[in-house]
Design an enzyme around this catalytic site. Structure first.
Site, PDB file in Angstrom:
ATOM      1  N   ARG A  84       0.846  -1.184   0.000  1.00  0.00           N
ATOM      2  CA  ARG A  84       0.000   0.000   0.000  1.00  0.00           C
ATOM      3  C   ARG A  84       0.884   1.236   0.000  1.00  0.00           C
ATOM      4  NH1 ARG A  84      -4.760   1.069   4.365  1.00  0.00           N
ATOM      5  NH2 ARG A  84      -3.115   0.665   5.851  1.00  0.00           N
ATOM      6  N   THR A 101      -0.821   7.572  -1.061  1.00  0.00           N
ATOM      7  CA  THR A 101      -2.106   7.508  -1.771  1.00  0.00           C
ATOM      8  C   THR A 101      -3.017   6.415  -1.217  1.00  0.00           C
ATOM      9  OG1 THR A 101      -1.268   5.873  -3.324  1.00  0.00           O
ATOM     10  CG2 THR A 101      -0.938   8.188  -3.911  1.00  0.00           C
ATOM     11  N   ASP A 135      -1.067  -3.156  12.887  1.00  0.00           N
ATOM     12  CA  ASP A 135      -0.574  -3.657  11.596  1.00  0.00           C
ATOM     13  C   ASP A 135      -0.416  -5.176  11.703  1.00  0.00           C
ATOM     14  OD1 ASP A 135       1.314  -2.460   9.024  1.00  0.00           O
ATOM     15  OD2 ASP A 135       1.485  -4.556   9.611  1.00  0.00           O
ATOM     16  N   ASP A 140       3.099  -6.609  10.863  1.00  0.00           N
ATOM     17  CA  ASP A 140       4.080  -6.324  11.931  1.00  0.00           C
ATOM     18  C   ASP A 140       3.823  -7.190  13.148  1.00  0.00           C
ATOM     19  OD1 ASP A 140       5.416  -4.479  10.442  1.00  0.00           O
ATOM     20  OD2 ASP A 140       4.514  -2.722  11.402  1.00  0.00           O
TER      21      ASP A 140
HETATM   22  N1  URA Z   1      -3.549  -3.299   7.401  1.00  0.00           N
HETATM   23  C1  URA Z   1      -3.248  -3.643   8.682  1.00  0.00           C
HETATM   24  O1  URA Z   1      -2.344  -4.422   8.926  1.00  0.00           O
HETATM   25  N2  URA Z   1      -3.988  -3.092   9.662  1.00  0.00           N
HETATM   26  C2  URA Z   1      -4.995  -2.233   9.439  1.00  0.00           C
HETATM   27  O2  URA Z   1      -5.627  -1.785  10.400  1.00  0.00           O
HETATM   28  C3  URA Z   1      -5.287  -1.896   8.107  1.00  0.00           C
HETATM   29  C4  URA Z   1      -4.545  -2.444   7.091  1.00  0.00           C
END
Ligand code: URA
Length: 210
Positions: A105, A109, A201, A204
């Site tokens: 991502r 953007t 995330d 992560d």
């Molecule tokens: N990707 C993630 O890992 N967490 C989110 O909250 C949104 C996208």
């Protein structure tokens, strides 16, 4: 026929998800919970697979026994977080064919950028299950499904752990034929496109990166 959105409310799923959401949950616990929850979600996403029968003999007598019909399933992990969800599913469906779609991502953007695509052959005759733990803006999920359709996939399901209303709406608009199965529909996205309350995330948290 699955609805466009199915939220799996099974108590075990909900309990494990709450533990995963806690910020103090360690990487190893997060991974273990994700593997366990993915088995339960896999059970739901495959609930109405087409069946046929085959003639077998038990130690007692011959019987016409129910078995799955058609070609092996295709499981597509949307990298990198999809891998965590896929490992558990493969334990339940070890014969599935596996593919990977790499999208990241763009932080400015929030649009998906493709960097990898390798999928099984004959997608047009396989049920195809795309997995990504987080359905957030829906941009990368829509792009991944676009790719799978371009490769011939016709019967696609999308499996995630958490969904935001924005992502569900985006998927419904772009791919109304793709049912979404999730463990929870959360409140909204923050300004960075993260799901709230969410779990942070997912990549992560499962890989211990920052
Ligand atoms: N990707 C993630 O890992 N967490 C989110 O909250 C949104 C996208």
């Amino acid at each position: 026929m699955l609805d466009h959105l199915t939220v799996v409310t099974h108590p075990l799923v909900q309990h494990k998800l709450s533990l995963m959401r806690k910020k103090e949950t360690s990487t190893s616990s997060f991974r273990r919970l994700l593997r366990e929850i993915s088995l339960l979600l896999a059970y739901e996403v495959t609930c109405n697979l087409p069946m046929t029968t085959m003639q077998i003999e038990t130690p007692m007598e011959p019987m016409e026994a129910p078995v799955l019909e058609g070609k092996k399933l295709a499981l597509i992990s949307i990298l990198r977080a999809g891998n965590g969800l896929m490992d558990g599913i493969l334990e339940l469906i070890p014969a599935a064919r596996v593919g990977f779609v790499g999208l990241y991502r763009d932080p400015e953007t929030l649009q998906p950028v493709q960097y990898y695509c390798k999928v099984p052959d004959a997608l047009d005759s396989r049920m195809t299950i795309a997995v990504d733990p987080m359905l957030a803006t829906g941009n990368s999920s829509v792009a991944a499904i676009d790719l799978l359709k371009a490769q011939g996939a016709k019967n696609i399901r999308f499996l995630c752990l958490l969904a935001a209303p924005e992502g569900v709406a985006r998927m419904k608009e772009a791919h109304p034929d793709v049912p979404i199965i999730t463990a929870a529909l959360d409140s909204h996205l923050d300004t960075h496109g993260y799901i709230v309350p969410g779990l942070g995330d997912a990549g992560d948290r499962m890989f211990g990166t920052k």
